[in-house]
Design a protein around this motif. Sequence first.
Motif, PDB file in Angstrom:
ATOM      1  N   THR A   1     -13.366   6.769  13.673  1.00 54.73           N
ATOM      2  CA  THR A   1     -14.262   7.556  14.523  1.00 54.73           C
ATOM      3  C   THR A   1     -15.375   8.191  13.698  1.00 54.73           C
ATOM      4  OG1 THR A   1     -12.415   8.051  16.017  1.00 54.73           O
ATOM      5  CG2 THR A   1     -14.358   9.449  16.183  1.00 54.73           C
ATOM      6  N   VAL A   2     -14.989   8.801  12.575  1.00 57.00           N
ATOM      7  CA  VAL A   2     -15.970   9.495  11.742  1.00 57.00           C
ATOM      8  C   VAL A   2     -16.941   8.525  11.092  1.00 57.00           C
ATOM      9  CG1 VAL A   2     -16.256  10.943   9.691  1.00 57.00           C
ATOM     10  CG2 VAL A   2     -14.455  11.466  11.341  1.00 57.00           C
ATOM     11  N   MET A   3     -16.453   7.372  10.657  1.00 64.03           N
ATOM     12  CA  MET A   3     -17.342   6.386  10.041  1.00 64.03           C
ATOM     13  C   MET A   3     -18.425   5.943  11.012  1.00 64.03           C
ATOM     14  SD  MET A   3     -18.292   4.710   7.420  1.00 64.03           S
ATOM     15  CE  MET A   3     -16.977   4.645   6.211  1.00 64.03           C
TER      16      MET A   3
ATOM     17  N   LEU B   1      -9.517  27.521  15.348  1.00 57.45           N
ATOM     18  CA  LEU B   1     -10.032  26.463  14.492  1.00 57.45           C
ATOM     19  C   LEU B   1      -9.473  25.097  14.886  1.00 57.45           C
ATOM     20  CD1 LEU B   1     -11.640  25.697  11.935  1.00 57.45           C
ATOM     21  CD2 LEU B   1      -9.578  26.214  10.601  1.00 57.45           C
ATOM     22  N   CYS B   2     -10.331  24.093  14.849  1.00 56.28           N
ATOM     23  CA  CYS B   2      -9.896  22.717  15.076  1.00 56.28           C
ATOM     24  C   CYS B   2     -10.918  21.759  14.474  1.00 56.28           C
ATOM     25  CB  CYS B   2      -9.733  22.432  16.570  1.00 56.28           C
ATOM     26  SG  CYS B   2      -9.159  20.753  16.925  1.00 56.28           S
ATOM     27  N   GLY B   3     -10.416  20.650  13.903  1.00 57.62           N
ATOM     28  CA  GLY B   3     -11.305  19.598  13.418  1.00 57.62           C
ATOM     29  C   GLY B   3     -11.398  19.476  11.918  1.00 57.62           C
ATOM     30  N   LEU B   4     -10.508  20.114  11.181  1.00 60.27           N
ATOM     31  CA  LEU B   4     -10.588  20.087   9.721  1.00 60.27           C
ATOM     32  C   LEU B   4     -10.464  18.670   9.157  1.00 60.27           C
ATOM     33  CD1 LEU B   4      -8.495  23.261   8.827  1.00 60.27           C
ATOM     34  CD2 LEU B   4     -10.896  22.886   8.254  1.00 60.27           C
ATOM     35  N   ASP B   5      -9.556  17.868   9.690  1.00 59.05           N
ATOM     36  CA  ASP B   5      -9.387  16.506   9.174  1.00 59.05           C
ATOM     37  C   ASP B   5     -10.617  15.648   9.448  1.00 59.05           C
ATOM     38  OD1 ASP B   5      -6.908  17.112   8.192  1.00 59.05           O
ATOM     39  OD2 ASP B   5      -5.786  16.197   9.838  1.00 59.05           O
TER      40      ASP B   5
ATOM     41  N   ALA C   1     -12.929  14.064   6.456  1.00 61.31           N
ATOM     42  CA  ALA C   1     -13.223  12.639   6.444  1.00 61.31           C
ATOM     43  C   ALA C   1     -14.722  12.388   6.331  1.00 61.31           C
ATOM     44  CB  ALA C   1     -12.668  11.976   7.699  1.00 61.31           C
ATOM     45  N   ALA C   2     -15.528  13.223   6.974  1.00 53.15           N
ATOM     46  CA  ALA C   2     -16.977  13.055   6.913  1.00 53.15           C
ATOM     47  C   ALA C   2     -17.479  13.185   5.480  1.00 53.15           C
ATOM     48  CB  ALA C   2     -17.665  14.073   7.813  1.00 53.15           C
ATOM     49  N   PHE C   3     -16.991  14.187   4.765  1.00 46.52           N
ATOM     50  CA  PHE C   3     -17.412  14.366   3.373  1.00 46.52           C
ATOM     51  C   PHE C   3     -16.856  13.254   2.479  1.00 46.52           C
ATOM     52  CE2 PHE C   3     -17.825  18.907   4.743  1.00 46.52           C
ATOM     53  CZ  PHE C   3     -19.181  19.040   4.474  1.00 46.52           C
TER      54      PHE C   3
ATOM     55  N   SER D   1     -25.804  14.918   3.077  1.00 45.04           N
ATOM     56  CA  SER D   1     -25.936  13.807   4.015  1.00 45.04           C
ATOM     57  C   SER D   1     -24.836  13.813   5.072  1.00 45.04           C
ATOM     58  CB  SER D   1     -25.901  12.471   3.259  1.00 45.04           C
ATOM     59  OG  SER D   1     -26.996  12.365   2.368  1.00 45.04           O
ATOM     60  N   SER D   2     -23.668  14.320   4.727  1.00 42.38           N
ATOM     61  CA  SER D   2     -22.538  14.323   5.665  1.00 42.38           C
ATOM     62  C   SER D   2     -22.301  15.691   6.291  1.00 42.38           C
ATOM     63  CB  SER D   2     -21.263  13.859   4.948  1.00 42.38           C
ATOM     64  OG  SER D   2     -21.053  14.578   3.749  1.00 42.38           O
ATOM     65  N   GLU D   3     -23.095  16.683   5.891  1.00 47.82           N
ATOM     66  CA  GLU D   3     -22.913  18.054   6.385  1.00 47.82           C
ATOM     67  C   GLU D   3     -22.942  18.135   7.905  1.00 47.82           C
ATOM     68  OE1 GLU D   3     -25.532  22.219   6.594  1.00 47.82           O
ATOM     69  OE2 GLU D   3     -26.176  20.566   5.308  1.00 47.82           O
ATOM     70  N   ARG D   4     -23.961  17.543   8.536  1.00 43.64           N
ATOM     71  CA  ARG D   4     -24.126  17.701   9.975  1.00 43.64           C
ATOM     72  C   ARG D   4     -22.984  17.061  10.749  1.00 43.64           C
ATOM     73  NH1 ARG D   4     -24.193  20.988  12.839  1.00 43.64           N
ATOM     74  NH2 ARG D   4     -25.710  21.884  11.409  1.00 43.64           N
ATOM     75  N   VAL D   5     -22.542  15.883  10.322  1.00 47.03           N
ATOM     76  CA  VAL D   5     -21.420  15.230  11.003  1.00 47.03           C
ATOM     77  C   VAL D   5     -20.164  16.086  10.890  1.00 47.03           C
ATOM     78  CG1 VAL D   5     -19.846  13.260  10.935  1.00 47.03           C
ATOM     79  CG2 VAL D   5     -22.320  12.887  10.797  1.00 47.03           C
ATOM     80  N   ALA D   6     -19.901  16.608   9.701  1.00 46.99           N
ATOM     81  CA  ALA D   6     -18.719  17.449   9.498  1.00 46.99           C
ATOM     82  C   ALA D   6     -18.760  18.691  10.386  1.00 46.99           C
ATOM     83  CB  ALA D   6     -18.596  17.850   8.030  1.00 46.99           C
ATOM     84  N   LEU D   7     -19.906  19.359  10.403  1.00 44.86           N
ATOM     85  CA  LEU D   7     -20.022  20.584  11.197  1.00 44.86           C
ATOM     86  C   LEU D   7     -20.051  20.287  12.696  1.00 44.86           C
ATOM     87  CD1 LEU D   7     -22.543  22.784   9.163  1.00 44.86           C
ATOM     88  CD2 LEU D   7     -20.048  22.738   9.068  1.00 44.86           C
ATOM     89  N   ASN D   8     -20.580  19.112  13.073  1.00 37.67           N
ATOM     90  CA  ASN D   8     -20.556  18.742  14.492  1.00 37.67           C
ATOM     91  C   ASN D   8     -19.122  18.626  15.003  1.00 37.67           C
ATOM     92  OD1 ASN D   8     -23.303  18.692  14.794  1.00 37.67           O
ATOM     93  ND2 ASN D   8     -23.505  16.460  14.772  1.00 37.67           N
ATOM     94  N   TYR D   9     -18.269  17.964  14.220  1.00 37.13           N
ATOM     95  CA  TYR D   9     -16.873  17.838  14.633  1.00 37.13           C
ATOM     96  C   TYR D   9     -16.193  19.199  14.678  1.00 37.13           C
ATOM     97  CZ  TYR D   9     -16.625  12.749  14.644  1.00 37.13           C
ATOM     98  OH  TYR D   9     -16.805  11.415  14.957  1.00 37.13           O
TER      99      TYR D   9
END
Length: 288
Positions: free
Chosen positions: A15-17, A54-58, A62-64, A101-109
């Motif tokens: 999903t993250v990829m 909190l939710c979405g740490l994994d 994965a994004a980073f 580069s992966s910051e926004r995806v990580a924070l979006n999740y």
Amino acid sequence: MLKLPAIPKLIIERTVMATLLEDYGRSGDIASSYTLPAGQTAEACIVAREDGILCGLDYAEAAFRLSGGNVRWEKKSTDGDRVRKGDIIATVRGDAIEMLSSERVALNYLGHLSGISSYTDRFVENIRHTGAKMCCTRKTTPGLRLAEKYAVKCGGGANHRFGLDDAVLIKDNHIAVCGSLKDAVLSVRAQIGHLVSLEVEVDTLSQMREALDLGVGVILLDNFTIEELRQAVAVNEGAAKLEASGGVMIDNVKDIAETGVDYISSSKITMSAPAFDFGLDVRIIGAK
């Protein structure tokens, strides 16, 4: 302590990829690549900017990790934890370009899933004094159903069906096409396996009585008023599990729960949850 279901790592990564590839576009993060020297190292803290669950740490980890920058991740909290404004929930260290580069995806999740878990918690808190369980529905963001239903669990809610093959829910349109509630129930029973559960959606007390006469074990009361829900509970006398659905809001869920229904389902907790605010505070260290 809240027992949370484990989402397989393979599903999270797939999903993250896909999300990273969407954001990278045709040539990657040109802003970071053109402003930062190759080999620059940075460290960062992910900080909660409000109170919530909190939710979405994994997914964030994965994004980073999948960005390819040998990013080292250390979580300070766990999914399902109640966090406060200013709490550091994780730290990240590694290649600065890949991190940004992966910051926004990580924070979006993190923001999306923590928003759902926090909003679910508000509903759950309003009905905690009753025996009712707060459930999500199949109204989820395409491609994110598993993650969003996991977020509901983090917020103390319960999951309804994950898909059309989980269980049978006979709805009004099934009844309309089949011809009658009775015909629909008998048709299903003649074909499903003995481990498949059956629920019937009803619009009136008359339909509910018909479902009870057929021995249906779970009945969904669709858009019943508070008084109708009370009457349904009285008529039921504990024979079936009753689920209230339709028009469920944060300001009426308490009244619905106090009628005595067993479950309350609402798309609000997945489709209307506001995003949770997180920030990534970065500090440049030096060359690798």
